[in-house]
Design an enzyme around this catalytic site. Structure first.
Site, PDB file in Angstrom:
ATOM      1  N   ASP A  23       0.842  -1.245   0.106  1.00  0.00           N
ATOM      2  CA  ASP A  23      -0.046  -0.017  -0.081  1.00  0.00           C
ATOM      3  C   ASP A  23       0.632   1.137   0.058  1.00  0.00           C
ATOM      4  OD1 ASP A  23      -3.242   0.529   1.553  1.00  0.00           O
ATOM      5  OD2 ASP A  23      -2.027   1.743   0.106  1.00  0.00           O
TER       6      ASP A  23
HETATM    7  C1  GLC Z   1      -4.139   4.261  -0.198  1.00  0.00           C
HETATM    8  C2  GLC Z   1      -5.159   3.339   0.222  1.00  0.00           C
HETATM    9  C3  GLC Z   1      -5.231   2.100  -0.823  1.00  0.00           C
HETATM   10  C4  GLC Z   1      -5.096   2.686  -2.342  1.00  0.00           C
HETATM   11  C5  GLC Z   1      -3.377   3.341  -2.343  1.00  0.00           C
HETATM   12  C6  GLC Z   1      -3.324   3.886  -3.577  1.00  0.00           C
HETATM   13  O1  GLC Z   1      -3.445   4.989   0.935  1.00  0.00           O
HETATM   14  O2  GLC Z   1      -4.946   2.510   1.455  1.00  0.00           O
HETATM   15  O3  GLC Z   1      -6.479   1.687  -0.706  1.00  0.00           O
HETATM   16  O4  GLC Z   1      -5.490   1.720  -3.060  1.00  0.00           O
HETATM   17  O5  GLC Z   1      -3.260   4.065  -1.305  1.00  0.00           O
HETATM   18  O6  GLC Z   1      -4.013   4.951  -3.729  1.00  0.00           O
END
Ligand code: GLC
Length: 733
Positions: free
Chosen positions: A282
């Site tokens: 993430d």
């Molecule tokens: C965010 C979220 C995740 C998302 C990623 C990219 O922090 O936790 O769900 O897909 O970053 O935007």
């Protein structure tokens, strides 16, 4: 059937072998690196939460030079075919090996045609509807040049304080697993190389929704059996459906951060689920291993994440900077890097990016967005997401004879808030507001007043609202949460209506007119006063671009609501986490003082999992439970006992009465949604596989134990026809 095997094709693996043999270590590290554009000027990141057009207002640096050096393998946060093609052209034509980039973005509930938030859509109890909306989302996203969506979010969520409950399919494992598979299928289709589809990403792996106190990013502690029995199955379902990618999460799990957790990322995901795609971290969750207290610095974090099983580094840039040094120092074997690169290249080949690196163009993109068929589906999905919570005296559907209708509340004419969280690819200009939908659906004079803001800090002046209501025969009040109040980093410690909305309701209630409350929110709310005092209540969540027409369809009877809650609504925040499939305890709540209860409120939720009313009524009868040859067949008859056609979600629950580990009182093991004409009866049959009645015992063996099992078939998790059956030793061998 596990579709992961389909990701392994000999001809692709051979191409990967050939490519790997030519790649430098830096180029390999580049394939494991995902970057986002850097914001040079423009708006603060939180403005994206307030303004979906914010993305068009900022100046971004896309680091073209890094692409040329071959040290980037993927991008997130790039929108539009033209921009994507420009960067892809550099990768394909100006780098040594011409390996295409893979572009990903959060397309959670629609790209430009924004559908209901996933929590709302799950209330339809129609996985195939979710497949269809995911398919349209993929079609639009792919037309905008994208290859990959960071969806579906399949986290089980039992705590309404957690704002990301909005993004998933609620509290139940069986239902969540069905929606996980459907959404993966919708996004990916049957062939990833089909330019109408994109790669899916099951997230957030794993147990992110069990954050202590419902506070986002917080720690998670749980029995390993609970991990396997409750939180893992939706991910297993996504893997079985062929999900090409997974995303590791922010949270630590029993002390080990999930973005450096070899047990979950390799032993379970690769070993038990047979996953053959790649894992992306993430956003900076690798870098966050340092504040977690699990890594000494960025290099240590990168080492731990890669060795645990995270293949691609989202924006930490540890893999790009530190992995080459770690390999050259002999700390990380080249074989580990090669396996991660293989997985990334595998998905790129499966997507057909080497043959067709440019998936779309500006003309294709504009022709694909917001098509009439997409808007029709958005309206259909929105109608089916609505849950009727109360309807005293058949107030709804509203009689068209009404001459004046008051529409009041801060969410009645609030297009942006209808989009919900994760809607930055949409536009408030595409939304038909609830007020707009009502105005178009009735001949009556519609009197509108905002009444108050969503989250007023100072007392509001209700005079205009009172005036509008005084002239009307029926008062519709649209209250709830703003889009920003749920989603990521939006945990709440109170679950009532924000601001002075409840005061507005009380002032309107005092006028003695029929009161219809329309809720627009991204999580279950504790609304006991509304439950007690409104004449009718519609839970409409955040329904997307067709919110207005869908709500009007239900209010005026063009559609008879058939939605059912997929999360328990707490009576008070103090009950959280609250969920139906709980265990009994040794002292189940009774009137007796010394039992498991609260002294200042009920144990039961305000509205239970599976609850939802209709404009008609249904009766269940003739429950039969038969066991033969290792299968249990449960049947019952459902009858529409009302005056209009309606849809009912018949639910099957099973309870294992005695277990070597205590078992939930009941668990959802089947559901069927059926449309019945007035007076029509239908016999339903559920086939239970004995193997589906098991759990992980204290030795972490998956077992089905002999003994008494109870069954219920009914309209929600709190009521239904009861029966039982026995499993003996022979049945469970
Ligand atoms: C965010 C979220 C995740 C998302 C990623 C990219 O922090 O936790 O769900 O897909 O970053 O935007």
């Amino acid at each position: 059937m596990n579709k992961q095997a389909q990701l392994l094709r000999p001809e692709i693996e051979a191409k990967i072998d050939a490519l790997l043999s030519q790649m430098t270590l830096l180029e390999k590290a580049g394939q494991l690196t995902q970057l986002g554009p850097t914001m040079l000027e423009g708006v603060g990141v939180d403005s994206f939460l307030d303004d979906p057009e914010a993305m068009q207002k900022v100046k971004l640096d896309y680091h073209e030079d890094w692409i040329r050096e071959g040290v980037v393998g993927s991008y997130l946060g790039v929108q539009g075919a033209e921009k994507i093609n420009r960067l892809q052209k550099i990768a394909v034509e100006e780098t040594r090996l011409g390996i295409p980039l893979i572009f990903g973005l959060d397309v959670i509930h629609g790209y430009r045609t924004m559908f209901p938030i996933p929590l709302a859509e799950a209330c339809s109890w129609e996985p195939d509807l979710a497949r269809r909306t995911a398919e349209v989302a993929a079609r639009e996203a792919s037309a905008a040049g994208l290859h990959w969506t960071f969806a579906p979010m399949v986290d089980i969520a039992r705590d309404a304080r957690w704002g990301r409950i909005a993004e998933g399919a609620g509290e139940d494992t069986f239902l969540g697993s069905a929606f996980a598979a459907a959404r993966v299928q919708g996004f990916q289709g049957d062939d990833l190389a089909d330019p109408q589809h994109v790669a899916a990403c099951a997230k957030h792996y794993i147990a992110y929704g069990a954050a202590v106190a419902g506070r986002d990013y917080n720690t998670v502690e749980m029995a390993v059996q609970t991990l396997h029995d409750v939180y893992l199955p939706p991910f297993a379902s996504a893997a079985d459906a062929g999900a090409a990618t997974f995303m590791s999460a922010f949270n630590d799990l029993n002390g080990v951060p999930t973005s450096a957790n070899r047990y979950t990322l390799t032993d379970i995901l690769r070993g038990k689920l047979g996953f053959n795609g790649f894992v992306v971290s993430d956003w900076n969750s690798i870098g966050e291993l340092v504040p977690h207290g699990h890594a000494a610095d960025r290099k240590d974090a990168g080492k731990k994440a890669l060795l645990a099983g995270v293949d691609m580094d989202m924006v930490t840039e540890s893999y790009r900077h530190d992995i080459p040094e770690l390999v050259e120092a002999g700390v990380i074997p080249m074989s580990v890097v090669d396996e991660a690169v293989r997985r990334v290249l595998r998905v790129k080949f499966l997507l057909g990016l080497f043959d067709r690196p440019f998936r779309s163009d500006a003309e294709t993109e504009s022709a694909a967005l917001l098509r009439p068929a997409h808007l029709d589906l958005a309206r259909e999905a929105a109608r089916r997401s609505i849950v009727l919570l109360k309807n005293v005296g058949g107030l709804l559907p509203l009689k068209q004879a009404a001459r004046k209708i008051a529409v009041i509340g801060p969410l009645a004419d609030s297009p942006f808030d209808m989009l919900g969280s994760w809607s930055f690819t949409g536009s408030r200009r595409d939304v038909v507001s609830i007020l707009g939908g009502i105005q178009s659906a009735t001949e009556a004079e519609v009197l509108y007043a905002r009444g108050c803001d969503i989250d007023d800090k100072l007392p509001a002046d209700f005079a205009q609202a009172i005036e509008a209501a005084s002239q009307a025969e029926v008062v519709i009040v649209v209250v709830g949460e703003s889009a920003k109040m749920s989603g990521e980093a939006a945990s709440r410690m109170n679950l009532g209506l924000p601001g002075h909305q409840e005061d507005l309701l009380k002032a309107l209630k005092a006028m003695g007119k029929p009161l219809v409350v329309v809720l627009s929110n991204g999580r279950p709310l504790s609304i006991p006063w509304i439950a007690e005092n409104a004449d009718a209540i519609l839970e409409t969540w955040q329904l997307g671009v067709q919110a207005g027409p869908a709500v009007a369809d239900v209010l005026f009877g063009a559609y008879n609501p058939g939605g059912k809650l997929v999360t328990s609504f707490p009576y008070a925040v103090g009950q959280c986490p609250i969920y139906y499939n709980r265990t009994s305890t040794g002292r189940p709540a009774t009137e007796f003082w010394f039992t498991s209860k609260y002294i200042d409120g009920p144990v039961a939720p305000l509205y239970p999992f599976g609850f939802g009313l209709s404009y008609t009524t249904f009766e269940y009868a003739d429950l039969e439970v038969r066991k033969a040859a290792g299968r249990v067949t449960v049947s019952a008859t459902v009858k529409n006992t009302g005056a209009v056609a309606g849809e009912e979600v018949a639910q099957l629950y099973v309870g294992d009465v005695v277990g070597s580990r205590v078992r939930p009182i009941k668990e959802l093991k089947g559901f069927q949604k059926l449309l019945l004409a007035p007076g029509e009866s239908r016999k339903l049959t559920f086939e239970l596989k004995v193997a589906d009645l098991g759990f992980h015992n204290v030795d972490m063996q998956y077992v089905v134990e002999p003994g008494l099992f109870k069954v219920w078939v009914g309209t929600n998790s709190a009521e239904g026809l009861a029966g039982e059956f026995w499993l003996d030793e022979a049945d469970v061998q």
